[in-house]
Design a protein around this motif. Structure first.
Motif, PDB file in Angstrom:
ATOM      1  N   GLN A   1       0.846  -1.201   0.000  1.00 19.27           N
ATOM      2  CA  GLN A   1       0.000   0.000   0.000  1.00 19.27           C
ATOM      3  C   GLN A   1       0.883   1.253   0.000  1.00 19.27           C
ATOM      4  OE1 GLN A   1      -2.711   0.050   3.328  1.00 19.27           O
ATOM      5  NE2 GLN A   1      -4.120   1.456   2.342  1.00 19.27           N
TER       6      GLN A   1
ATOM      7  N   ARG B   1       1.963   1.442  -6.371  1.00 22.08           N
ATOM      8  CA  ARG B   1       2.043   0.337  -5.436  1.00 22.08           C
ATOM      9  C   ARG B   1       3.394   0.335  -4.692  1.00 22.08           C
ATOM     10  NH1 ARG B   1      -0.865  -4.941  -5.763  1.00 22.08           N
ATOM     11  NH2 ARG B   1       0.102  -6.137  -4.103  1.00 22.08           N
TER      12      ARG B   1
ATOM     13  N   VAL C   1      -4.022  -0.662  -6.338  1.00 24.44           N
ATOM     14  CA  VAL C   1      -3.874   0.044  -5.058  1.00 24.44           C
ATOM     15  C   VAL C   1      -5.238   0.237  -4.377  1.00 24.44           C
ATOM     16  CG1 VAL C   1      -3.224   2.238  -4.001  1.00 24.44           C
ATOM     17  CG2 VAL C   1      -1.704   1.167  -5.658  1.00 24.44           C
TER      18      VAL C   1
END
Length: 562
Positions: A333, A380, A402
């Motif tokens: 993340q 990402r 994402v």
């Protein structure tokens, strides 16, 4: 902005689209300019590096892109020219300001100044600096007037003022061999000592200023950017140069100055846009006569804003931030970390290096690459450290996959003194209905807490703490305390701006009269003899009357002759 810009440009009197930096001006001029040209308008770009002719061409276009400071400086420079055809601007007609709160509010505390050289002995700064460096701080809490001082100077952090104690005054008298430091003859010295105290004990390196290539450069407290060519006035800049042992540059004399408030109030019509203006509604109305209208978001907001968490120390806070980044990064993340000062960016960067987490750092030292770094912050696994205001005006697009991970995580490493700037950072995440998470990590040692959060928060901590350093407090009460502290600072800042404006209003009357006279002189087609001769006559009469009062024997002919 396209519709109001087009509509107002149709009058042919010029529309100024104002942005916070030259990168945005150039980007918007090349991308949006295509539309205006297709509609049959001319589009210009006004940059700091341009010649007067290029600037004049830019200002003669129907739509001109420029930064706020360049508009203000061009206005001042136009009123210093000798011939009318050297002017570049047309009368100020319509401005639409991007990030309007940043320009009309945050930057409005510092006026624009054009200065020339003034003569000043640099040795004074060095003498004062040497003396001040020998002093110790009085950290005692007593406001009682016992004759005992526990140091030579005292700092009041909420107002950022610093004063010598009686003990400090005695030391100064001994050091400089004076009977009374505050004698009228020592005014200049006292001023130098005051500025040296401020420079040494209130202005912090890498927070308020940085030293680059042997020069002291101011860091803008809002954007965390280095401000090219700006200098503190009143000898403070020289005092900092003495403190840092770099070359002391000549002090300058103000030749022309204006505040952003008064500059932008000269436009016939003023408009602007931003995502964070609601908290300053009153100021926009009072000072600019502008109404704030909230436009609902295009898509519903899916971002989660988590409550603040508070740690006892800076160390425990930063460790928690690194741990959080590590966990998010492991999942892939993306994380954007906002810091208030360059110092904390660098501290965090070192910690991430040790943890082996690749990341990009964006601070006052490299804002040229800013937009590029910010644009990639949503990819990402990306980790980006930025000052709280970085990337204003740049959308962070989420990379593939994402969204499913929960979107961009925004972590604030401390609260800014203005709530708007915190909202600005939060708003980097959850654009256009994207998911996202934001949270602020605070510590009792943060600047804002030290200045305003104070004793109630400390008491609260002592009650629940068993002296373990990792104790973390997640509570709405803390958030409330912080917000009330922020409100107080915002109030203080609003007062500063109001005062800057009140001073400038006195100047404004003078400026408008003098600039009006200048315009008359440089645009006059006929001889100005009928105006000038009476001036000369009045001056002579006045001087003669002044030196020839009373009996002839009392006349002061020598002075009159001089």
């Amino acid at each position: 902005a396209t519709l109001p810009v087009y509509l107002n440009a149709l009058t042919g009197k010029g529309v100024h689209v104002v942005t916070v930096n030259e990168y945005l001006s150039s980007r918007d001029e090349s991308e949006m300019g295509q539309l205006y040209k297709w509609l049959g308008l001319t589009v210009g770009l006004n940059l700091n590096s341009m010649s007067a002719d290029e600037k004049r061409d830019a200002y003669n276009c129907d739509v001109t892109y420029s930064t706020n400071s360049e508009l203000g400086f061009d206005y001042l420079r136009d009123n210093m020219v000798v011939y009318k055809d050297q002017m570049v601007q047309r009368p100020l007609n319509y401005a639409i300001i991007d990030e309007v709160d940043s320009i009309l509010i945050d930057e409005a505390r510092t006026p624009l100044i054009i200065s020339g050289q003034a003569e000043q002995a640099n040795s004074e700064y060095i003498r004062a600096d040497r003396f001040v460096k020998t002093l110790t701080e009085d950290k005692s809490d007593d406001d009682a007037d016992d004759d005992e001082d526990h140091g030579d100077y005292k700092i009041d952090w909420p107002t950022k003022t610093i004063n010598l104690t009686n003990q400090g005054i005695k030391k100064a008298c001994e050091h400089f061999g004076l009977k009374n430091l505050y004698d009228i003859d020592n005014q200049v010295l006292v001023h130098h000592i005051d500025q040296a105290l401020r420079a040494n004990y209130i202005m912090l390196k890498d927070i308020d200023y940085v030293v680059q290539n042997g020069e002291v450069m101011i860091v803008d407290s809002f954007t965390g950017r280095v401000m090219e060519g700006r200098r503190y006035s009143d000898g403070l800049h020289q005092a900092i140069e003495a403190k840092e042992g770099v070359k002391i540059q000549e002090e300058s004399k103000t030749q022309a100055t204006i505040t952003y408030q008064n500059f932008f109030r000269m436009y016939k019509k003023l408009a602007g846009m931003t995502g964070t203006a609601k908290t300053e509604e009153e100021e926009f109305r009072e000072i600019y006569n502008m109404e704030v209208i909230t436009i609902p978001t295009n898509r519903p907001i899916a971002r989660k804003d988590l409550p603040d968490i508070l740690y006892p120390t800076l160390d425990s806070k930063f460790e928690a931030v690194v741990k959080e980044i590590k966990e998010r990064h492991a999942k892939g993340q993306p994380v954007l970390v906002g810091t208030v000062a360059i110092e904390s960016s660098e501290r965090l960067s070192k910690m991430l290096d040790q943890a082996g987490i690749p990341h990009a750092v964006l601070n006052a030292k490299n804002h040229a690459k800013e937009a590029e770094i910010i644009m990639n912050a949503g990819q990402r696994g990306a980790v980006t450290i930025a000052t709280n205001m970085a990337g204003r005006g740049t959308d962070i697009k989420l990379g593939p996959g994402v969204k499913e991970l929960g979107g961009l995580v925004v972590i604030g490493t401390e609260r800014h003194e203005s709530r708007r700037i915190d909202n600005q950072l939060r708003g980097r995440s959850g654009r256009q209905g994207d998911p996202g998470v934001t949270r602020f990590y605070l510590s009792l040692e943060d600047d804002l807490m030290k200045r305003f959060g104070g004793d109630r928060v400390k008491l609260f901590l002592d009650r629940i703490s068993d002296n373990d350093d990792d104790k973390v407090i997640e509570s709405r009460m803390i958030t409330k305390q912080v917000e009330s502290a922020q409100k107080r600072v915002e109030g203080n800042n609003y007062d500063t701006r109001k005062q800057t404006l009140q001073y400038d209003d006195v100047m404004r009357t003078q400026r408008e009269i003098i600039y009006g006279e200048r315009m008359q002189v440089i645009s006059e087609e006929k001889s100005l003899k009928p105006v000038l001769m009476p001036m000369i006559k009045r001056t002579i009469d006045h001087q003669v009357d002044m030196y020839t009062q009373g009996d002839k024997k009392d006349w002061r002919n020598d002075q009159l002759r001089d």
